[in-house]
Design an enzyme around this catalytic site. Structure first.
Site, mmCIF file in Angstrom:
data_model
loop_
_atom_site.group_PDB
_atom_site.id
_atom_site.type_symbol
_atom_site.label_atom_id
_atom_site.label_comp_id
_atom_site.label_asym_id
_atom_site.label_seq_id
_atom_site.Cartn_x
_atom_site.Cartn_y
_atom_site.Cartn_z
ATOM 1 C CD GLU A 127 -2.852 1.231 2.342
ATOM 2 O OE1 GLU A 127 -3.869 1.945 2.260
ATOM 3 O OE2 GLU A 127 -2.503 0.667 3.396
ATOM 4 C CB ALA A 138 -2.265 6.797 8.727
ATOM 5 C CG HIS A 139 0.465 5.720 3.663
ATOM 6 N ND1 HIS A 139 1.093 4.577 3.227
ATOM 7 C CD2 HIS A 139 -0.855 5.404 3.776
ATOM 8 C CE1 HIS A 139 0.206 3.612 3.096
ATOM 9 N NE2 HIS A 139 -0.992 4.089 3.415
ATOM 10 C CG HIS A 193 -3.811 6.126 0.143
ATOM 11 N ND1 HIS A 193 -3.984 6.847 1.307
ATOM 12 C CD2 HIS A 193 -3.910 4.815 0.479
ATOM 13 C CE1 HIS A 193 -4.166 6.011 2.321
ATOM 14 N NE2 HIS A 193 -4.142 4.771 1.839
ATOM 15 N N GLY A 247 -17.905 0.892 10.883
ATOM 16 C CA GLY A 247 -18.737 1.972 11.394
ATOM 17 C C GLY A 247 -18.000 3.275 11.593
ATOM 18 C CG ASP A 271 -6.643 -0.025 6.329
ATOM 19 O OD1 ASP A 271 -5.449 -0.370 6.234
ATOM 20 O OD2 ASP A 271 -6.999 1.172 6.229
ATOM 21 N N GLY A 307 -5.776 3.464 9.960
ATOM 22 C CA GLY A 307 -6.201 2.074 9.905
ATOM 23 C C GLY A 307 -7.356 1.822 10.861
#
Length: 376
Positions: A127, A138-139, A193, A247, A271, A307
Site C-alpha cells: 500500500e 496515515a502514510h 490514496h 462503522g 485495514d 487504519g
C-alpha cells in the site's frame, strides 16, 4: 485437522449456498463432499450442533493485529496473522505501508520468511509508496515516491509470487505505464490514496487496475457533477471494491449502498493495525505514532484515521446483523470475492477440491472454531 474428517449438524454457508442441517467431509486437507441427508463414513466425526460452517475468511488488506505490526519483522508477522486467525481469517495478504525503499526491501524479506512456515500468508500488498501526497492518510509523507524504476525494481527483485497487490495513485507521473507493467508481471493493481477523477480512474482500469483500495476513503467523494473514482469502479465488472465495515471509515447506510450496488464485487477488509484484537493505547504505523482509544485509531493530530482495529469476523457480523445482508452475500464478501480478486481458485467456497480452511460460528455470528488446512 485429521486426514479424514466429517463435520455434521451444520448450517453450511458460502457465496453460493445456505444449507440447513448439512455435512462437509474433508480428506487430506481438501473438501471432498458437501451434502444433506445421510452422511458418509469418516475416521473422525464432529457434530457441530447447529453451528454455521463457512469457508475461512480472506483479508486482502491488513497491517497487523494482536499488538503486532507487520512491519516489525518475521515474528511480529507470524503473531499478528495468528491473532487474526483466531477471529476466522485463514488467508492474509500482509499489507505494508509506505516506507523508504531499503526498508520495504527488508520488510519483503521478512514476509518471505514468514510465509514459508505459515500457509495463511498469501503474500504482500504494497500500500504505497506511490500515493498522492494530498490523500496519503496515515502514510509518512517523507516515504512517498513516484512509480518509477527504483520502485518497479523493488517489486521485480522480490521473491517470485511474493508481491500480489500494489496500491498506487494513477495521477502520478508514470503511474499508468506502471499499471501496465505490474499487471504484466501478474500483480493485482489497486487504485487508492488518490486524487483521480472519474475519467482517469476509467483509464487506470483500462490499463489493468482491478481493485479500489478502501473505497470511499482517501479519495474524492461521490459528487453529482464530479463522480470521482467510486462510480467508475462500480460500473466496471472487472473491479473489486474494498470496504472497511467498522462503522468509522464508512457510514453504514453508504456501506449498504456500496454492497448492493456491486453484488459479489465488494471485498470486506480490515485495514487493521496492531491494536486489532488487542488493547487501546499507543502504537506505531510505519514511522508514524498512532493513539487508539475506544477502538478508534488516529494519528497524533487527533483527526487522521490510521487504519482500523477491526477483525474480519466483526465485519461479517456487521454486514448480516447491522446492514441486513443475506448470510451468503456477507460471507461471500469475505471469502469468494477476495479469492476471485487475487485469482485464487483454491479458496473461498465450500466445494469439492477446495482447501478445507473452515470457520464454525454460533447463532450470533461469533467464531467458535477455526480449521486451517494443512494442504500446501
Amino acid at each position: 485437522m485429521t486426514a479424514d474428517l466429517l463435520l455434521t449438524g451444520a448450517r453450511v454457508v458460502d457465496a453460493r449456498r445456505d444449507l440447513p442441517d448439512a455435512w462437509v467431509r474433508v480428506h487430506n486437507g481438501l473438501i471432498a463432499e458437501v451434502g444433506t441427508g445421510l452422511a458418509p463414513r469418516a475416521s473422525e466425526r464432529i457434530d457441530l450442533g447447529g453451528a454455521t460452517l463457512t469457508p475461512g475468511l480472506i483479508d486482502l488488506h491488513v497491517h497487523g493485529g494482536g499488538g503486532h505490526a507487520f512491519d516489525d519483522g518475521t515474528d511480529a508477522i507470524t503473531a499478528g496473522v495468528a491473532a487474526h486467525r483466531r477471529h476466522g481469517t485463514t488467508a492474509t495478504l500482509v499489507s505494508l505501508v509506505s516506507s523508504p525503499l531499503d526498508v520495504l526491501r527488508r520488510q519483503l524479506t521478512h514476509v518471505a520468511v514468514a510465509r514459508r512456515s505459515d500457509p495463511a500468508i498469501l503474500g504482500v500488498h504494497l500500500e504505497g509508496p506511490c500515493l498522492s501526497p494530498a490523500r496519503r492518510g496515515a502514510h509518512d509523507p517523507g516515504a512517498l515516491a513516484l512509480p518509477d524504476g527504483p520502485v518497479l525494481d523493488l517489486v521485480r527483485d522480490a521473491e517470485p509470487g511474493l508481491v500480489r497487490q500494489v496500491t498506487l495513485a494513477p495521477e502520478l507521473p508514470g503511474a499508468l505505464d506502471a499499471i501496465t507493467e505490474l499487471t504484466a508481471l501478474g500483480i493485482r493493481v489497486a487504485i487508492g490514496h488518490t486524487e483521480a477523477d472519474y475519467a482517469l480512474t476509467r483509464e487506470a482500469i483500462a490499463r489493468g487496475a482491478t481493485l479500489l483500495t478502501h473505497a470511499l476513503n482517501a479519495m474524492p467523494a461521490i459528487g453529482h457533477r464530479l463522480p470521482g473514482p467510486v462510480p467508475a469502479a462500480l460500473e466496471d465488472d472487472r473491479v473489486t471494491l474494498e470496504l472497511i465495515l467498522d462503522g468509522v471509515h464508512v457510514h453504514p447506510a453508504v456501506a449498504r449502498m456500496l454492497l448492493t450496488s456491486a453484488p459479489r464485487r465488494v471485498a470486506l477488509i480490515t485495514d487493521a493495525m496492531a491494536a486489532a484484537a488487542h488493547a487501546d493505547g499507543a502504537y506505531r504505523l510505519g514511522e508514524l505514532d498512532v493513539h487508539v482509544a475506544d477502538g478508534r485509531a488516529l494519528l497524533d493530530d487527533g483527526v487522521t484515521i490510521a487504519g482500523s482495529t477491526l477483525t474480519l469476523d466483526r465485519a461479517v457480523r456487521a454486514a448480516i446483523v447491522d446492514l441486513g445482508l443475506a448470510a451468503s452475500d456477507a460471507v461471500g464478501a469475505a471469502t469468494s470475492v477476495p479469492a476471485a480478486a487475487l485469482g485464487d481458485p483454491a479458496r473461498g467456497l465450500l466445494e469439492s477440491g477446495m482447501r478445507a480452511d473452515l470457520v464454525a460460528w454460533d447463532a450470533d455470528w461469533r467464531v467458535r472454531k477455526v480449521w486451517l488446512s494443512p494442504s500446501s
